[in-house]
Enzyme design. Structure first.
Site, short mmCIF file in Angstrom:
data_model
loop_
_atom_site.label_atom_id
_atom_site.label_comp_id
_atom_site.label_asym_id
_atom_site.label_seq_id
_atom_site.Cartn_x
_atom_site.Cartn_y
_atom_site.Cartn_z
N SER A 157 15.83 -36.34 13.64
CA SER A 157 14.39 -36.58 13.55
C SER A 157 13.86 -36.28 12.16
CB SER A 157 13.64 -35.71 14.57
OG SER A 157 13.85 -34.34 14.29
N GLY A 187 8.27 -29.56 25.84
CA GLY A 187 9.71 -29.72 25.64
C GLY A 187 10.49 -28.50 26.09
N ASP A 210 13.09 -28.05 28.01
CA ASP A 210 14.37 -28.38 28.64
C ASP A 210 15.35 -27.20 28.64
OD1 ASP A 210 14.12 -29.26 25.78
OD2 ASP A 210 16.30 -29.42 25.96
N LYS A 241 18.46 -26.55 8.24
CA LYS A 241 19.50 -27.53 8.57
C LYS A 241 20.55 -27.71 7.48
CE LYS A 241 18.21 -29.34 12.65
NZ LYS A 241 19.09 -29.48 13.82
N SER A 273 11.88 -21.92 10.68
CA SER A 273 12.98 -22.87 10.52
C SER A 273 12.75 -23.92 9.44
CB SER A 273 13.27 -23.56 11.85
OG SER A 273 12.12 -24.24 12.33
N GLU A 306 10.07 -22.68 22.69
CA GLU A 306 9.97 -24.13 22.85
C GLU A 306 8.52 -24.55 23.00
OE1 GLU A 306 13.67 -26.02 25.16
OE2 GLU A 306 12.61 -24.57 26.40
#
Length: 326
Positions: free
Chosen positions: A81, A211, A213, A56, A307, A207
């Site tokens: 989060s 979750g 989506d 990030k 990640s 995913e």
């Protein structure tokens, strides 16, 4: 195709130039044991060694560094989060600004403490009843802050794509890359870099089962909303793909596979015991997909974007204790 999309390979290269000497060029790890287990050459791009412990920082710094001096003086707002929170807090500090971060009240304590440690003010909310976007937008408007969202921003997406750019620069041709999917910013940037450099490379998202989506949205051809996921992969607890990220991913992402929480635990444990690295649950999902056989066909040379590694020692031990032995 990529030139018509909101983020291009040129944008990723521009982000890489801006991040040079600021973000870490993270290592790419190999393991003969892992190769043998999955029957392929596996290249792990270890963003758990990035500043703040996750990818990030790339997108946050790329976005924050482009703000005007006046905007930096007024300050920055974000909602997250955990990892984007730390990333914006550190980017703000590096660039002489201040940050106010909206975080779920149940965010792992280590992430809240790390965000505060970078000098940010923290505002908490209930992730199951509150709307973090509305809260963040209202806060930014009320205080005159520049809002840097975790994925719905072209500079954030371009910054995240630099991890895959570096991976390809280091190891050359890959047949595929596996990327965790939450709001979709990392995979949108990764796909932009991958398809821009190697159009034939498969880009596969991962995913948590609770979750899914983005998988549902790609199948439907439109954004689909689900209940807020309850999963150990807290960084992937998105209920709907981002509008901007989905506009990229529906063109560039080849497939989405799903992993269970038990798959994730097993991957975290194997990574620790055999690879000697710590992965947070979201960071372990690509490895989990490989180890659990979630891909119909494993590309012969495959990259994994690890990640992040932001999980405190107690939580890590609890998760690994519940995992089957490697």
């Amino acid at each position: 195709m990529t030139n018509a999309l909101p983020v291009t390979l040129d944008d990723v290269h521009d982000a890489a130039a801006r991040l040079k000497g600021v973000a870490h060029r993270t290592p790419v790890l190999r393991s003969r044991t892992l190769d043998a287990l999955v029957g392929a050459q596996v290249f792990l791009k270890c963003e758990n060694f990035q500043r703040i412990g996750a990818f990030k920082f790339r997108g946050a710094y790329n976005a924050v560094s482009r703000l005007s001096p006046a905007q930096l003086e007024r300050g920055i707002a974000a909602y997250s989060s955990g990892n984007h929170a730390q990333a914006v807090a550190l980017a703000a500090r590096e660039l002489g600004s201040t940050a106010v971060i909206v975080m779920p009240a149940d965010t792992p304590r280590s992430k809240i403490e790390a965000t505060a440690g970078y000098g940010a003010e923290i505002v908490t909310y209930d992730r199951y009843t509150g709307d973090r976007v509305a809260i963040g937008e209202a806060l930014a408007a009320d205080r005159g802050l520049a809002l840097i969202p975790p994925y719905e921003h072209p500079h954030v997406i371009a910054g995240q794509g630099t991890a895959t750019l570096e991976l390809i620069e280091e190891v050359g041709d890959l047949d595929g890359v596996l990327v965790p999917v939450g709001g979709g910013g990392l995979i949108a940037g990764s796909a932009t870099a991958a398809k821009g450099l190697r159009p034939g490379m498969r880009v596969i998202g991962v995913e948590p089962e609770a979750g899914d989506d983005t998988k549902r949205s790609l199948s439907a051809g439109k954004r689909v909303s689900i209940p807020v996921p309850r999963t150990i992969a807290d960084g992937q607890a998105a209920d709907i793909p981002g509008e901007l990220t989905f506009s990229i991913n529906k063109h560039l992402v080849d497939d989405i596979v799903l992993v269970s929480d038990d798959d994730i635990r097993a991957a975290m444990r194997l990574a620790f015991e055999r690879l000697k690295i710590v992965m947070e649950p979201s960071g372990a999902t690509p490895l989990a997909a490989l180890l659990a056989g979630r891909l119909e066909r494993v590309p012969p040379r495959i990259g994994l974007i690890v990640s992040g590694g932001n999980v405190d020692a107690r939580r890590f031990a609890e998760l690994c204790a519940g995992a089957p032995p490697a």
